[in-house]
Design a protein around this motif. Sequence first.
Motif, PDB file in Angstrom:
ATOM      1  N   UNK A   1       0.827  -1.208   0.000  1.00  0.00           N
ATOM      2  CA  UNK A   1       0.000   0.000   0.000  1.00  0.00           C
ATOM      3  C   UNK A   1       0.863   1.260   0.000  1.00  0.00           C
ATOM      4  N   UNK A   2       1.921   1.262   0.794  1.00  0.00           N
ATOM      5  CA  UNK A   2       2.797   2.432   0.889  1.00  0.00           C
ATOM      6  C   UNK A   2       3.491   2.744  -0.432  1.00  0.00           C
ATOM      7  N   UNK A   3       3.803   1.684  -1.205  1.00  0.00           N
ATOM      8  CA  UNK A   3       4.562   1.864  -2.441  1.00  0.00           C
ATOM      9  C   UNK A   3       3.704   1.699  -3.699  1.00  0.00           C
ATOM     10  N   UNK A   4       2.377   1.713  -3.504  1.00  0.00           N
ATOM     11  CA  UNK A   4       1.448   1.643  -4.633  1.00  0.00           C
ATOM     12  C   UNK A   4       1.680   0.389  -5.481  1.00  0.00           C
ATOM     13  N   UNK A   5       1.887  -0.738  -4.803  1.00  0.00           N
ATOM     14  CA  UNK A   5       2.080  -2.026  -5.463  1.00  0.00           C
ATOM     15  C   UNK A   5       0.787  -2.830  -5.354  1.00  0.00           C
ATOM     16  N   UNK A   6       0.377  -3.465  -6.440  1.00  0.00           N
ATOM     17  CA  UNK A   6      -0.836  -4.279  -6.418  1.00  0.00           C
ATOM     18  C   UNK A   6      -0.635  -5.476  -5.496  1.00  0.00           C
ATOM     19  N   UNK A   7      -1.546  -5.654  -4.560  1.00  0.00           N
ATOM     20  CA  UNK A   7      -1.511  -6.815  -3.657  1.00  0.00           C
ATOM     21  C   UNK A   7      -2.771  -7.628  -3.915  1.00  0.00           C
ATOM     22  N   UNK A   8      -2.610  -8.818  -4.502  1.00  0.00           N
ATOM     23  CA  UNK A   8      -3.734  -9.621  -4.967  1.00  0.00           C
ATOM     24  C   UNK A   8      -4.245 -10.503  -3.835  1.00  0.00           C
ATOM     25  N   UNK A   9      -5.394 -10.131  -3.268  1.00  0.00           N
ATOM     26  CA  UNK A   9      -5.959 -10.851  -2.135  1.00  0.00           C
ATOM     27  C   UNK A   9      -7.465 -10.968  -2.317  1.00  0.00           C
ATOM     28  N   UNK A  10      -7.990 -12.166  -2.102  1.00  0.00           N
ATOM     29  CA  UNK A  10      -9.432 -12.395  -2.223  1.00  0.00           C
ATOM     30  C   UNK A  10      -9.878 -13.301  -1.079  1.00  0.00           C
ATOM     31  N   UNK A  11     -11.173 -13.467  -0.951  1.00  0.00           N
ATOM     32  CA  UNK A  11     -11.694 -14.489  -0.048  1.00  0.00           C
ATOM     33  C   UNK A  11     -11.553 -15.845  -0.755  1.00  0.00           C
ATOM     34  N   UNK A  12     -11.596 -16.963  -0.018  1.00  0.00           N
ATOM     35  CA  UNK A  12     -11.536 -18.271  -0.686  1.00  0.00           C
ATOM     36  C   UNK A  12     -12.624 -18.444  -1.743  1.00  0.00           C
ATOM     37  N   UNK A  13     -13.855 -18.026  -1.439  1.00  0.00           N
ATOM     38  CA  UNK A  13     -14.946 -18.174  -2.403  1.00  0.00           C
ATOM     39  C   UNK A  13     -14.663 -17.359  -3.657  1.00  0.00           C
ATOM     40  N   UNK A  14     -14.202 -16.144  -3.504  1.00  0.00           N
ATOM     41  CA  UNK A  14     -13.871 -15.303  -4.659  1.00  0.00           C
ATOM     42  C   UNK A  14     -12.788 -15.957  -5.505  1.00  0.00           C
ATOM     43  N   UNK A  15     -11.835 -16.613  -4.865  1.00  0.00           N
ATOM     44  CA  UNK A  15     -10.764 -17.288  -5.605  1.00  0.00           C
ATOM     45  C   UNK A  15     -11.332 -18.399  -6.481  1.00  0.00           C
ATOM     46  N   UNK A  16     -12.262 -19.190  -5.927  1.00  0.00           N
ATOM     47  CA  UNK A  16     -12.851 -20.283  -6.709  1.00  0.00           C
ATOM     48  C   UNK A  16     -13.683 -19.736  -7.875  1.00  0.00           C
ATOM     49  N   UNK A  17     -14.376 -18.642  -7.654  1.00  0.00           N
ATOM     50  CA  UNK A  17     -15.149 -18.011  -8.733  1.00  0.00           C
ATOM     51  C   UNK A  17     -14.213 -17.540  -9.837  1.00  0.00           C
ATOM     52  N   UNK A  18     -13.108 -16.908  -9.473  1.00  0.00           N
ATOM     53  CA  UNK A  18     -12.128 -16.439 -10.461  1.00  0.00           C
ATOM     54  C   UNK A  18     -11.542 -17.597 -11.251  1.00  0.00           C
ATOM     55  N   UNK A  19     -11.243 -18.685 -10.563  1.00  0.00           N
ATOM     56  CA  UNK A  19     -10.688 -19.863 -11.237  1.00  0.00           C
ATOM     57  C   UNK A  19     -11.687 -20.419 -12.236  1.00  0.00           C
ATOM     58  N   UNK A  20     -12.945 -20.496 -11.850  1.00  0.00           N
ATOM     59  CA  UNK A  20     -13.970 -21.012 -12.748  1.00  0.00           C
ATOM     60  C   UNK A  20     -14.145 -20.105 -13.967  1.00  0.00           C
ATOM     61  N   UNK A  21     -14.064 -18.806 -13.770  1.00  0.00           N
ATOM     62  CA  UNK A  21     -14.182 -17.864 -14.889  1.00  0.00           C
ATOM     63  C   UNK A  21     -13.035 -18.043 -15.880  1.00  0.00           C
ATOM     64  N   UNK A  22     -11.832 -18.272 -15.366  1.00  0.00           N
ATOM     65  CA  UNK A  22     -10.685 -18.497 -16.251  1.00  0.00           C
ATOM     66  C   UNK A  22     -10.831 -19.796 -17.009  1.00  0.00           C
ATOM     67  N   UNK A  23     -11.345 -20.827 -16.349  1.00  0.00           N
ATOM     68  CA  UNK A  23     -11.571 -22.116 -17.024  1.00  0.00           C
ATOM     69  C   UNK A  23     -12.534 -21.937 -18.203  1.00  0.00           C
ATOM     70  N   UNK A  24     -13.583 -21.177 -18.002  1.00  0.00           N
ATOM     71  CA  UNK A  24     -14.535 -20.926 -19.079  1.00  0.00           C
ATOM     72  C   UNK A  24     -13.924 -20.085 -20.185  1.00  0.00           C
ATOM     73  N   UNK A  25     -13.085 -19.116 -19.787  1.00  0.00           N
ATOM     74  CA  UNK A  25     -12.500 -18.171 -20.754  1.00  0.00           C
ATOM     75  C   UNK A  25     -11.513 -18.848 -21.689  1.00  0.00           C
ATOM     76  N   UNK A  26     -10.627 -19.692 -21.133  1.00  0.00           N
ATOM     77  CA  UNK A  26      -9.583 -20.305 -21.945  1.00  0.00           C
ATOM     78  C   UNK A  26     -10.072 -21.579 -22.635  1.00  0.00           C
TER      79      UNK A  26
END
Length: 331
Positions: free
Chosen positions: A306-331
């Motif tokens: 946060x101090x150095x304006x760096x992206x920190x990728x953090x989600x809840x476990x459920x959000x992670x599974x949703x993101x994974x499923x979206x990528x599976x459909x996309x590719x």
Amino acid sequence: MPTTESPYPDNFKELKDEVRARGLLDRVPVRGAIEMIAIYLSMALVFTLAFNWETLPTSSVWAPIGLGFFMTIIFTRAVFVSHDILHLQYFKSKTFSFKISYLFSALIISNSSSWWDFKHNINHHTWCNIPEKDEDIWAFDGAFVPTHNSSIPWLKASKYLVFWGAMFFMYPAFIVQSYNFVIKRKLWGELALMLLHWPLVWGTIFYFLPLSDALIVFATLNLTASSWLAFGFITNHLGCEVIEKEIGEKLSWMELQMRTSRSLKGGAFVHWFYGGLNTQIEHHLFPKAPRFNLLRIQDMTREFASQHNIVYFETSPIEAYVQINEVLKKY
């Protein structure tokens, strides 16, 4: 998933010095030894229950299911502990750590530490989410590699459905990969230790329990251990940014690890359940940092980003599974 074209500031040493100054990179041999002893004692309890099975109130189907789930807890902890030993989180000596892990992993879970070290420590941690080097990114016939077209027609059309079912077979898949590796490398001593697992653990279960109960224990463990490990492992990097080798070679250590890893929100229970892998960004930045310290390091890393304006990728476990499923459909 966050991506960036601009380089991260090359200031990782600043964060690392602060983490080290707080003693969070110090090895924890006593806590590590206690964990291993606790797992061995838990297995002794499993054997005791098996020896006395006929005298226990085991007429219900829930008894073997309960024993299978108890063994799942033991096996999953053994996987996490072995992972930590190989990262030298407990003991400074690499030779000692590897000898301990080889014996521990082979006898408890019939897993090859030499296979895991080659696949995970050498390739994955060095070349995270780089398709040319990281075997993990090729999971499910390259389902998470944007430039790859599946060579299996039926899988390409339904992989986002089949993928989730495959999660229930990860543990036996790991065992098969372990045996393939040690046989190809002719690591006969480690193979012998891995083979001892079967008469020692399952020979005991099948000898003292009725066949139906033993089969229920075996099936329960394989299904629950597979799903526990699988749903834990996939949140680490799948669905995160994939980087080609020529680009990855030019990135700093901090930028490569932070762009290709995902940490999870949650407190002590999430940390226990995921075996510390929920703090994946921190684990990749500091692979030798003991799992017990990663939540504190996570707070420091998040604040540093946060101090150095760096992206920190953090989600809840459920959000992670949703993101994974979206990528599976996309590719």
